[in-house]
Design an enzyme around this catalytic site. Structure first.
Site, PDB file in Angstrom:
ATOM      1  N   ASP A  24      -3.802   2.292 -10.072  1.00  0.00           N
ATOM      2  CA  ASP A  24      -3.361   2.517  -8.749  1.00  0.00           C
ATOM      3  C   ASP A  24      -4.414   2.145  -7.659  1.00  0.00           C
ATOM      4  O   ASP A  24      -5.399   2.630  -7.604  1.00  0.00           O
ATOM      5  CB  ASP A  24      -3.068   4.069  -8.301  1.00  0.00           C
ATOM      6  CG  ASP A  24      -2.007   4.215  -7.114  1.00  0.00           C
ATOM      7  OD1 ASP A  24      -1.663   2.926  -6.712  1.00  0.00           O
ATOM      8  OD2 ASP A  24      -1.810   5.278  -6.693  1.00  0.00           O
ATOM      9  N   ASP A 139       0.777  -2.823  -6.026  1.00  0.00           N
ATOM     10  CA  ASP A 139      -0.573  -2.123  -6.038  1.00  0.00           C
ATOM     11  C   ASP A 139      -0.783  -0.915  -7.142  1.00  0.00           C
ATOM     12  O   ASP A 139      -1.373  -0.340  -7.452  1.00  0.00           O
ATOM     13  CB  ASP A 139      -1.048  -1.448  -4.831  1.00  0.00           C
ATOM     14  CG  ASP A 139      -0.106  -0.378  -4.265  1.00  0.00           C
ATOM     15  OD1 ASP A 139       0.964  -0.382  -5.018  1.00  0.00           O
ATOM     16  OD2 ASP A 139      -0.528   0.240  -3.399  1.00  0.00           O
ATOM     17  N   GLU A 140       0.247  -0.935  -8.307  1.00  0.00           N
ATOM     18  CA  GLU A 140       0.137   0.022  -9.452  1.00  0.00           C
ATOM     19  C   GLU A 140       0.780  -0.428 -10.409  1.00  0.00           C
ATOM     20  O   GLU A 140       1.980  -0.953 -10.435  1.00  0.00           O
ATOM     21  CB  GLU A 140       0.572   1.431  -8.757  1.00  0.00           C
ATOM     22  CG  GLU A 140       2.203   1.500  -8.623  1.00  0.00           C
ATOM     23  CD  GLU A 140       2.398   3.039  -8.442  1.00  0.00           C
ATOM     24  OE1 GLU A 140       2.285   3.974  -9.228  1.00  0.00           O
ATOM     25  OE2 GLU A 140       3.039   3.393  -7.217  1.00  0.00           O
TER      26      GLU A 140
END
Length: 424
Positions: A24, A139-140
């Protein structure tokens, strides 16, 4: 265990426990802005829309940890953010006195093309480090690394992933490692930013028990409040509760909350369907103006993309290039073909042709992409297998008609926003 690359010291004994990493990014949009403006590091930074004079509607996309200390949060109205953290006048020009510096912050507009370019670099590393990757957002992502490492060295493996992203891309991520997806997700949030938390199979219940119910995966503010009204303050409370009242209150999600509070989650890390595109990118150490080095890189990237498409059994109808020019302007061009093909030479030729308009421009990064993929078990096609009949329709090499009005070859600027899977 597979015969793939593994860390030294990993034996071949079967292990029924999965090893899942949740990666993350920390304040990803803010981290990207700091890549192109290093002077923003350590400063309160808000990325959002609607803060310019005259704008009436806007929201915070992300806030750096320094900005969060002023009460600025993601999804917050930009007007509230500006009340809590006024915009620093020095963004326009000149210096500010120390008092204003301590009470103000920097604001930047959302630049998704740039963020997705950075995310593509991260994604490339993730796919290099794991056999199975599930991208959740820009973003993860979840990684199944069961075949790459073992619990005895999982800490070192996760540290390698985290440090490689920081070293090669320049953004920080936090990594959680656990036998289940839900616990790995919680673990990645446990020690942000730049965190690393490993929860081994026998430690899940002990790790989860003291956590506030807000931290359970899938629990938002409303659900957390309802759980507290039921007298359940921690994950341990939920795990020890009678599951029936939870099911009555929340339906099937109540059973899911109960199971996850106990560390039980049988989901496997699986990609979200077939990929929509394959791409490769590479950056120069400094912007390059001379054409030859850029065309050499185009050739290398085109070869890598075409090779991956062949290995994955994919045909493609679209070929594209990306050129990132200073400071970080992302330019994309693409060309659509009459039908799906597998032709590495054509990928190279079209990529070179699309890049022509940028050959004398300073370029920081280049990318080559194939898209509109089709996954088939039949023999793969090359452009030469597509022929024109007298009426202009497209036929395959066997003479079978494929389209009454085939799509013309065209060059387009990319429109809209792409996902993390798009230029990677």
């Amino acid at each position: 265990m597979s015969d793939g690359p593994r860390l030294p010291g990993v034996d071949d004994e079967d292990d029924e426990e999965r090893i899942v990493c949740h990666v993350d990014a920390d304040c990803f949009y803010a981290s990207c802005e700091r890549l192109r403006e290093p002077e923003l590091r350590g400063e309160p930074l808000v990325v959002g829309m609607g803060y310019e004079e005259g704008d009436t509607i806007g929201a915070v996309a992300t806030a750096s940890y320094e900005a969060r200390e002023f009460g600025v949060e993601s999804a917050q109205a930009i007007s509230t953010a500006l009340e809590r953290l006024p915009r620093r006048a020095a963004d326009e020009a000149g210096e500010v006195d120390e008092i204003e510096r301590e009470e103000t912050g920097h604001y930047r507009p959302v630049d998704m093309d740039y963020y997705e370019s950075v995310a593509a670099d991260v994604r490339e590393i993730l796919h290099d480090c794991a056999d199975v990757v599930r991208e959740v957002s820009i973003d993860e992502a979840y990684l199944d690394v069961t075949e790459r490492t073992a619990w005895e060295v999982a800490d070192g493996f996760a540290r390698h992933v985290r440090d490689r992203i920081r070293r090669e891309v320049g953004v920080t991520v936090s990594v959680g490692v656990a036998p289940t997806m839900s616990t790995a997700k919680i673990a990645s949030d446990f020690d942000k930013p730049d965190g690393l938390t490993v929860v081994e199979p026998g430690d899940i219940r002990e790790f989860l028990a003291p956590l506030a119910v807000d931290l359970l995966h899938g629990v938002g503010p409303v659900t957390a409040r309802e759980l507290r009204e039921m007298g359940l303050e921690t994950a341990g409370d939920v795990a020890a509760a009678d599951p029936e009242p939870l099911v009555e209150a929340f339906g099937e999600r109540g059973r899911e909350l109960y199971d996850r509070a106990r560390g039980e989650d049988d989901r496997r890390v699986e990609p979200k369907g077939d990929p929509k595109s394959f791409s490769r990118e590479s950056a120069f150490a400094e912007p390059v103006e001379a054409p030859d080095p850029k065309y050499e890189l185009i050739e290398t990237l085109a070869g890598a993309v075409a090779d991956r498409a062949q290995r994955e059994g994919a045909l493609y109808r679209t070929i594209g290039v990306k050129a990132v020019t200073p400071p970080y302007d992302v330019n994309t061009r693409e060309r659509s073909l009459p039908g799906p093909i597998d032709d590495p030479d054509l990928v190279d030729r079209i990529a070179r042709d699309l890049f022509t308009e940028f050959e004398t421009d300073p370029v920081r990064k280049l990318g080559v992409r194939v898209a509109n993929l089709e996954f088939v078990a039949a023999d793969q096609a090359s452009l030469e297998s597509w022929e024109r009949s007298e009426d202009g329709s497209a036929t395959d090499s066997a003479g079978q008609s494929t389209e009454a009005e085939p799509e013309p070859i065209r060059d387009d600027r990319s429109a809209g926003q792409s996902s993390l899977a798009d230029f990677s």
